[in-house]
Each structure stands twice: as C-alpha cells, then as structure tokens.
Design an enzyme around this catalytic site. Structure first.
Site, PDB file in Angstrom:
ATOM      1  N   GLY A  87      72.202  41.062  69.506  1.00  0.00           N
ATOM      2  CA  GLY A  87      71.288  42.187  69.286  1.00  0.00           C
ATOM      3  C   GLY A  87      70.506  42.058  67.997  1.00  0.00           C
ATOM      4  O   GLY A  87      69.298  42.318  67.952  1.00  0.00           O
ATOM      5  N   CYS A  88      71.177  41.636  66.941  1.00  0.00           N
ATOM      6  CA  CYS A  88      70.523  41.526  65.637  1.00  0.00           C
ATOM      7  C   CYS A  88      69.498  40.393  65.619  1.00  0.00           C
ATOM      8  O   CYS A  88      68.461  40.496  64.982  1.00  0.00           O
ATOM      9  CB  CYS A  88      71.572  41.330  64.544  1.00  0.00           C
ATOM     10  SG  CYS A  88      72.682  42.751  64.411  1.00  0.00           S
ATOM     11  N   THR A  89      69.789  39.315  66.334  1.00  0.00           N
ATOM     12  CA  THR A  89      68.839  38.209  66.435  1.00  0.00           C
ATOM     13  C   THR A  89      67.614  38.652  67.226  1.00  0.00           C
ATOM     14  O   THR A  89      66.476  38.388  66.828  1.00  0.00           O
ATOM     15  CB  THR A  89      69.513  36.980  67.080  1.00  0.00           C
ATOM     16  OG1 THR A  89      70.612  36.589  66.255  1.00  0.00           O
ATOM     17  CG2 THR A  89      68.535  35.819  67.204  1.00  0.00           C
TER      18      THR A  89
ATOM     19  N   ALA B  58      65.581  40.952  64.882  1.00  0.00           N
ATOM     20  CA  ALA B  58      64.911  40.205  63.814  1.00  0.00           C
ATOM     21  C   ALA B  58      63.742  39.399  64.365  1.00  0.00           C
ATOM     22  O   ALA B  58      62.653  39.371  63.776  1.00  0.00           O
ATOM     23  CB  ALA B  58      65.911  39.282  63.113  1.00  0.00           C
TER      24      ALA B  58
END
Length: 152
Positions: A45-47, A50
């Site tokens: 999710g964070c990738t 970003a």
C-alpha cells in the site's frame, strides 16, 4: 490531540532521506503543503501511494505545492525506498513518532498499524483538508483536488 481543519500545523524537524535536517519553518509561509503519514516503506500500500504521488508530483509542483511523506522508518530505509522508486519529493524519518504525535495521527487496523493520513495546508500552514483512509491510492486525487481549490 488530533489536528482539525482550520488548525495550524505544529513546527517540526526531522532528517530527510539524505540525512539532511528538515525544518518545517523553512517551508511554511512559502507554499501549500501535502503532508502524508504512511505506515512503512516497501509495503504494497505504501509503495502504491508513494508511486502515485511520484506520478502526479509535477501536477502538485505546477500548482506551487510541495509533497512530504512521513513514516517512522530510518533515514537509510527512506533513502533506499526513494532511490528504488525514484521518488522526487521529501521523505522524513519520524523514528521517535514525535511528528505523528504532534499531528495526532490515529493508528489504523485496530491500533496495529500506524495510520495513513494526508493533510493539505495553505501556504501559511493552516490545514484545509484531512483525509484518513487505509486505502492508499485514494489519497492522491483527494490531495490534488484540495490543492487546486486553494490556488484557484
């Protein structure tokens, strides 16, 4: 205490992905900000989040805004994450969670994960939008829409 729309963001300092000191006082008063808190570098999710901010970064810059990502990962982790995905915006290491606490970012997933919250401020650091959702990809269009409203 959770920050609300209309509140001014607190002053904060941290190290960026290059280990350079970052002081919010040097940017508040200059331009609108998109400050997003995320759980962890190199997670799906964070990738996604970003890389979505990366792909739209020029749109934010064209509107005069700066994007800042904050998590409790180390400077070394941020540098690797930033280089691997060619992230053009500022990543700050909040290793002691002081910034997260100052903003009052809630935890997600029943307190198991650091929360995923995006704040949009005007150039004076006054919060104009808060978006709290674990759905990573939803943050970018919300933030862009809020910045467009600010500058129109």
């Amino acid at each position: 205490m959770e920050l609300k729309i209309g509140d001014k963001i607190p002053n904060f300092t941290a190290k960026d992905a290059n280990g350079t000191d970052f002081d919010s006082q040097n940017i508040v008063g200059q331009k609108p900000l998109v400050i997003y808190f995320y759980p962890k570098d190199n997670t799906p999710g964070c990738t996604t989040q970003a890389c979505s901010f990366r792909d739209q970064y020029e749109d934010f810059k064209d509107l005069g805004a700066e994007v800042i990502g904050i998590s409790s990962d180390t400077v070394a982790s941020h540098l690797k994450f930033s280089k691997q995905f060619k992230l053009p915006f500022i990543l700050l290491s909040d290793f002691d969670k002081k910034i997260r606490k100052a903003f009052g970012v809630p935890t997600g997933m029943f307190g198991l994960l650091p929360g995923r919250v995006t704040y949009v401020t005007d150039k004076n650091g006054v919060i104009k939008m808060i978006f709290d959702s674990m759905l990573a990809a939803k943050h970018i269009p919300k933030a862009l829409q809020a910045i467009k409203k600010l500058v129109s």
